[in-house]
Design a protein around this motif. Structure first.
Motif, short mmCIF file in Angstrom:
data_model
loop_
_atom_site.label_atom_id
_atom_site.label_comp_id
_atom_site.label_asym_id
_atom_site.label_seq_id
_atom_site.Cartn_x
_atom_site.Cartn_y
_atom_site.Cartn_z
N TYR A 140 10.79 -3.70 26.14
CA TYR A 140 9.40 -3.33 25.83
C TYR A 140 9.03 -3.77 24.42
O TYR A 140 7.96 -4.35 24.19
N ASN A 159 7.86 -8.13 25.14
CA ASN A 159 6.46 -7.95 25.56
C ASN A 159 6.34 -7.79 27.07
O ASN A 159 5.44 -8.33 27.71
N VAL A 160 7.26 -7.04 27.66
CA VAL A 160 7.17 -6.72 29.08
C VAL A 160 7.04 -5.21 29.24
O VAL A 160 7.33 -4.44 28.31
N GLN A 161 6.56 -4.80 30.40
CA GLN A 161 6.54 -3.38 30.75
C GLN A 161 7.61 -3.15 31.80
O GLN A 161 7.44 -3.48 32.98
N ARG A 179 4.88 -6.89 34.21
CA ARG A 179 5.41 -5.68 34.85
C ARG A 179 6.64 -6.07 35.65
O ARG A 179 6.53 -6.76 36.67
N CYS A 191 10.33 -14.06 31.80
CA CYS A 191 9.39 -14.32 30.71
C CYS A 191 9.08 -15.80 30.57
O CYS A 191 7.94 -16.20 30.32
N ARG A 198 1.65 -15.09 30.19
CA ARG A 198 1.87 -14.15 29.09
C ARG A 198 0.96 -14.44 27.92
O ARG A 198 0.58 -13.55 27.18
N ARG A 239 -1.67 -5.39 29.17
CA ARG A 239 -1.28 -6.11 30.38
C ARG A 239 -0.03 -6.92 30.11
O ARG A 239 -0.04 -8.14 30.06
N ARG A 240 1.04 -6.21 29.91
CA ARG A 240 2.34 -6.86 29.77
C ARG A 240 2.84 -7.27 31.15
O ARG A 240 2.35 -6.79 32.18
N LEU A 267 -2.05 -12.43 28.37
CA LEU A 267 -1.91 -10.98 28.48
C LEU A 267 -2.20 -10.30 27.16
O LEU A 267 -1.96 -10.84 26.09
N THR A 268 -2.72 -9.11 27.24
CA THR A 268 -2.95 -8.29 26.06
C THR A 268 -1.90 -7.20 26.01
O THR A 268 -1.04 -7.11 26.89
N ALA A 269 -1.98 -6.36 25.00
CA ALA A 269 -1.02 -5.26 24.87
C ALA A 269 -1.10 -4.32 26.07
O ALA A 269 -0.16 -3.61 26.38
#
Length: 227
Positions: free
Chosen positions: A139, A143-145, A114, A97, A104, A111-112, A107-109
């Motif tokens: 998550y 704010n990551v996927q 990955r 991160c 970041r 496009r976290r 990035l939007t909600a």
């Protein structure tokens, strides 16, 4: 509605974090690992990666160094983080991160970052359970996927209304993390706001897309079988 396509060997991740559990054997996982733009090894995992053919230049090593030989600390790009409030998996995630801080911000909600997690299960069952639970934590708070990939299947942390590309016959489990509303389309058996983790296990896809309608976080597990 957030859409999740199938994970394949060609799926692109921003980074791959390799934990010190059971090293992957599945061909798809190995291809993802070898084509990763950034590989972050959790402490002693670095030696496993070196034995698997990786070079010191291909990885960054994160941890407290308790399972890493002194010679490797000098040889590798080793970042020592001695605090014990977080495990090495979380330290590696924080590092990713930080490295992607500028990205970041853009990035939007939808496009976290990955991040694929390999080697996060196996060996110690308590570590396995803790690492699986951390996927939802990352998550919600980082704010990551996160995608935890094992030789048997995939854990995906999600929230709200989502759809997942699957193959009819794939085995699917859903674990509730705070949902008061939890419904689905495309599964053999209906789901509901499960109160215990075991209640959402051992379902099955009957269509090529599974849709989940939810008001909070959950973890979905999809087997590799029938891919």
């Amino acid at each position: 509605m957030t859409h999740y396509p199938k994970i394949t060997a060609e799926t692109l991740f921003d980074a791959v974090v390799v934990a010190n559990g059971a090293f992957p054997k599945h061909e798809t996982l190995l291809r993802i690992l070898h084509h990763a733009p950034h590989v972050i090894a959790c402490d002693g995992t670095a030696e496993t990666l070196l034995n698997a053919g990786f070079t010191a230049q291909q990885m960054t090593v994160i941890g407290d160094g308790d399972s890493l030989a002194p010679r490797l600390k000098r040889q590798l790009h080793f970042i020592s983080i001695s605090e014990q409030d977080d495990n090495d998996l979380t330290k590696a995630t924080r590092y990713v991160c930080t490295q992607y801080k500028q990205t970041r911000q853009q990035l939007t909600a939808n496009r976290r970052l990955r991040i694929a997690y390999l080697g996060a299960t196996g060996k110690r069952e308590d570590h396995t359970l803790g690492n699986i639970a951390l996927m939802v934590h990352y998550y919600n708070h980082f704010n990551v996927q996160p995608f935890m990939l094992t030789d048997e299947g995939i854990f995906i942390a999600a929230r709200g209304d989502c759809s997942f590309d699957v193959t009819p016959g794939q085995q699917i489990s859903i674990f509730n993390f705070g949902c008061q509303q939890l419904e689905c389309q495309g599964l053999r058996w209906p789901i509901y706001p499960f109160e215990t983790l075991w209640q959402g296990t051992l379902n099955e896809a009957v269509h090529s897309v599974v849709q989940i309608k939810a008001d909070n976080s959950y973890l979905i597990y999809i087997t590799w079988a029938f891919y």
